[in-house]
Write an enzyme that holds these catalytic residues in place. Structure first.
Site, PDB file in Angstrom:
ATOM      1  N   LYS A 239      40.113 -93.716  29.535  1.00 43.32           N
ATOM      2  CA  LYS A 239      39.570 -92.620  28.719  1.00 43.32           C
ATOM      3  C   LYS A 239      39.916 -91.282  29.357  1.00 43.32           C
ATOM      4  O   LYS A 239      40.305 -90.328  28.676  1.00 43.32           O
ATOM      5  CB  LYS A 239      38.057 -92.759  28.581  1.00 43.32           C
ATOM      6  N   ASP A 364      29.702 -89.184  32.999  1.00 43.47           N
ATOM      7  CA  ASP A 364      29.878 -90.284  32.043  1.00 43.47           C
ATOM      8  C   ASP A 364      28.617 -91.133  31.975  1.00 43.47           C
ATOM      9  O   ASP A 364      28.675 -92.350  31.889  1.00 43.47           O
ATOM     10  CB  ASP A 364      31.084 -91.135  32.465  1.00 43.47           C
ATOM     11  N   LYS A 404      30.136 -87.017  28.725  1.00 39.78           N
ATOM     12  CA  LYS A 404      29.941 -87.905  27.580  1.00 39.78           C
ATOM     13  C   LYS A 404      28.657 -87.551  26.850  1.00 39.78           C
ATOM     14  O   LYS A 404      27.626 -87.298  27.480  1.00 39.78           O
ATOM     15  CB  LYS A 404      29.894 -89.364  28.038  1.00 39.78           C
TER      16      LYS A 404
END
Length: 846
Positions: A239, A364, A404
């Site tokens: 990612k 994240d 995120k």
């Protein structure tokens, strides 16, 4: 008595048999082999009746066989209109021979199954006959209209914020506390009602579905699923590789406003980054794979099963990453919601980045919300706030941020995005194609932290304190930015609504697609392999499998690194500096010098704590270093193991440290042909990257302080006589380094950095140094490439001035008049005699 005829007797017999069958309770959905054979006889009578009603019923069904009504239409005949016409003529004829008629089962009395046996609807490991209520029905969503899968993505930034960063006076009234809310259905301020309802319905459809069944369908339906983690620790690494490429590598190769890289591998500055709430560390593994020892990472995550797993960094050197868990350091808990941890992490990073902060931070964070997926945004609101808060604490001015997020429907979440929108030059909400389309995961990407964000940072710090205070109550912080402010910025509001609705539509289609793939196990995405190859090529990631690094013994690894170089050079001893060899120093500018503390040796790092040393002679073996330290694999250094001292008297403490004299390979990078000054500069960069200031239990690694020979007097200023514990109370000559630790010196290494016939001289007219070729008589100010002395030349031609008994270095020492050893005064006189008059402030590196 008149006897009944056969024709009169047979129907009554058949009726009695039929009644008998019904009394026995036989299963009419199946027939025995005998029944089938009996019903297929050509003499079988039709079950017609003399009553008109029976005749009417009889005409509505097909009759087969010689004994049936031949005038009725054959619905199994080819081309006739019937739902059995889908079967081929052979199947129809076989059924006709067995006496089948539509609407009636096989068997003498039509007691067989009337409906066709359905194909199995068994799904995975479900129990036989299990039907998931609410899942089997169609979602009525056209998922096939999704755009064609491609490796290329576009970035849609928020419009640039034109309002001032809110100050403390304005922020003081923004926080609103209200009743705790655990529903998301009515959050339609930033998304249309029908879209939100459809999304929640699609999510709820999967509530009863077995997890493994869902995962298999998701794997088949996602065209990007095969990208996975490639050779990294997990999918998170890919990612980050995906996002880094799409945003023009602004994280691993930050650029200035003119588009020029801010950092270069040949320069001394490291790329500093932070990884928060990111165990096991996939983001960091990618960054370190891309940058190697030119980067240094700091990490904080919750301790426990999801901690950083540095031992599983197969693709990158984990030695360049330092976990720090907030208050208590390595012994902390890593809870990002604790204010004490945030403050401690900030202080630690500032102390180790020259009080500038990191170039970028990644976050994240997430936790399991099983059974409560629809309100994931609400449950993780404090986590989202704290990740933003840490970013504002540790990122330097001009730095970047990526974090995120999940759904962003609530005004609380949108308010947090608005504050980032004010604090950074540009902000974007981005869903990379490596993020599965059926989930609500998105990333907020922020470029260029502005100055003057202290008030916002302090405000969010207080919001977090309030959230902690209200944690076990029915009250909650519901707003961090007033709705009228969010609505008032039309550009921000329009982008937010557009982003939310776009993500909703993508997610709804993806969920409907998974739903269809669960119901039909034959469906699959045919381009998964092609898409994987396209993406990896575009992102510059090799298509390789994840393989654990192989273990190699030190001797084998050494020869792999140096390849064909003559091994004898490693056994050369330095030339002693005496009255005869002093003439070698006639070109004073060609030399650098370092204070020696012990015997030199070579040090080889094979990864983590696997470190070996070797004296340089071919008959010696590589031995395991008995110190607690870590080095990346494929690292070869020239070092000393020095006993450093701090303090004097009984409180004096001793620690063994590794002092780097020169470098050959740094994590596989061959630097032997670089200029000596450049090698030392890279060594200092490397040592800063592997340093672990949070681990006082580890032996430190330092680079020797290097002096130009013309500045040798600076060394003597750092020499002093000190009490050493092991010296029996006598004063010993000591050299104090940059970190206030001292050691007993044994001499001075003098290294020649210029290849003959080149030498360095000083131009009085230009007031600068230049390079002179004694053969061609050519002179120039720029460094000639051929004048650079590689490692083996520097090592072979080095000199050693021993500071033993009878050598006067310090004023308190006595010189042995009978000794032929050089004293400080003799060396200084020679250097001053061959040193042209030059301003003391001149500090050229070469």
């Amino acid at each position: 008595m008149k006897r009944k005829s056969d024709s009169e007797q047979q129907p009554s017999v058949q009726c009695r048999k039929k009644k008998r069958i019904e009394e026995l309770g036989l299963n009419l959905s199946s027939t025995s082999d005998d029944d089938t054979q009996y019903s297929n006889h050509g003499t079988q009578e039709s079950s017609t009746s003399s009553t008109s009603s029976d005749s009417d019923n009889e005409e509505k069904r097909p009759v087969f066989g010689s004994g049936r009504n031949e005038t009725l239409p054959d619905t199994l005949a080819e081309g006739s209109s019937s739902h059995y016409s889908m079967y081929n003529s052979v199947s129809q004829k076989l059924m006709a021979k067995m006496g089948f008629r539509e609407g009636e089962g096989l068997g003498k009395f039509g007691q067989g199954r009337k409906e066709i046996v359905e194909t199995s609807k068994q799904k995975g490991r479900r129990g036989l006959g299990m039907v998931l209520k609410g899942f089997e029905k169609e979602l009525n969503i056209n998922w096939r209209s999704e755009p064609e899968a491609t490796a290329y993505e576009e970035v849609d930034w928020f419009p640039e914020c034109t309002t001032d960063i809110p100050d403390s006076d304005e922020l003081s009234d923004w926080m609103i506390v209200g009743k705790r809310k655990l529903i998301i259905d009515d959050e339609t301020e930033f998304c249309r009602d029908n879209l939100l309802t459809s999304l929640l319905q699609c999510k709820s459809a999967f509530d009863e579905l077995e997890g493994e069944e869902m995962r298999r369908a998701r794997t088949r339906s996602n065209p990007y699923e095969m990208i996975r983690g490639v050779f990294f620790l997990n999918r998170a690494a890919m990612k980050m590789a995906n996002i880094d490429h799409v945003f023009d590598y602004m994280f691993t190769n930050p650029k200035d406003s003119q588009g020029k890289p801010k950092l270069k591998d040949k320069e001394s500055e490291l790329l500093y980054f932070a990884d928060v709430c990111a165990g096991p560390g996939g983001f960091s593994e990618y960054v370190l794979w891309r940058k190697k020892w030119h980067a240094k990472g700091f990490g904080m995550t919750l301790k426990g099963p999801n901690d950083f797993k540095l031992e599983d960094f197969y693709a990158a050197p984990s030695e360049l990453f330092e976990p720090y868990y907030g208050e208590g350091g390595v012994d902390g808990d890593g809870d990002v919601t604790r204010p004490e941890n945030i403050t401690a992490f900030r202080n630690f990073i500032l102390d180790n980045t020259d009080h500038k902060g990191v170039h970028f931070m990644m976050a994240d964070g997430g936790f399991s919300v099983e059974g409560q997926e629809n309100i994931q945004e609400i449950l993780s609101k404090q986590l989202l706030l704290c990740q933003f808060l840490v970013g504002l604490h540790v990122i330097r001015t001009g730095g970047h941020f990526i974090c995120k997020t999940f759904d962003l429907f609530t005004p609380f979440s949108v308010g947090l995005i608005y504050l980032l929108y004010c604090c950074f030059e540009r902000v974007c909400l981005f869903k990379p194609l490596t993020s599965r389309p059926a989930n609500s995961e998105r990333y907020v990407v922020c470029r260029g932290l502005k100055e003057g964000i202290d008030d916002v940072r302090n405000y969010l710090f207080n919001v977090n304190r309030r959230l902690n205070h209200l944690r076990n109550s029915d009250q909650d912080v519901t707003l961090v930015v007033p709705l009228e402010v969010l609505r008032g910025d039309k550009q921000f509001n329009e982008y937010m609504v557009r982003s939310n609705e776009s993500c909703c539509e993508v997610q709804i289609k993806a969920l409907a697609k998974i739903h269809a793939f669960v119901q039909d196990s034959t469906l699959s995405e045919s381009r998964q392999a092609d898409i994987r190859r396209e993406c990896l090529k575009l992102w510059g990631v090799p298509d390789q499998a994840r393989v654990a690094p192989t273990n190699t013994d030190a001797r084998t690894k050494f020869f792999q690194l140096i390849q064909s170089q003559n091994i004898e050079v490693f056994g050369y001893k330095p030339t002693p500096l005496t009255a005869k060899t002093l003439e070698k120093l006639i070109h004073v500018f060609d030399y650098r010098c370092m204070v020696c503390g012990s015997e030199p040796k070579f040090l080889l790092g094979l990864g983590r704590s696997q470190i070996y040393t070797w004296g340089g002679r071919s008959n010696e073996r590589w031995t395991r270093l008995d110190l607690k330290t870590e080095l990346p694999r494929d690292t070869l250094l020239s070092v000393e193991i020095v006993h450093e001292l701090k303090g004097e008297g009984k409180a004096q403490r001793k620690i063994s440290a590794i002092h780097v004299l020169d470098v050959l390979f740094l994590n596989g990078t061959d630097v032997r042909t670089q200029h000596f000054t450049q090698r030392i500069q890279l060594a200092e960069k490397f040592v800063r990257a592997v340093a672990k200031p949070s681990r006082p239990d580890m032996n430190p690694i330092r680079v020797k302080e290097v002096y130009r020979l013309e500045d040798i007097e600076k060394i003597f200023l750092r020499l002093d006589m000190k009490h050493i514990k092991s010296s029996g109370g006598y004063l010993r000559l000591s050299y104090t380094g940059r970190d206030d630790r001292h050691f007993v010196p044994c001499g001075l290494y003098i290294v020649k950095t210029i290849n003959e016939p080149w030498s360095m001289a000083y131009s009085k007219s230009q007031k600068r140094k230049y390079f002179y070729n004694s053969k061609t008589k050519n002179s120039q100010f720029e460094l000639p490439v051929e004048s650079i002395a590689p490692f083996h030349t520097c090592y072979y031609e080095r000199l050693f001035w021993e500071w033993g008994e009878g050598v006067q270095i310090h004023d308190s020492q006595r010189r042995d008049p009978d000794s032929d050893k050089l004293s400080k005064d003799a060396v200084l006189q020679f250097i001053q005699a061959h040193h042209p008059c030059m301003p003391s402030s001149l500090t050229e590196d070469r």
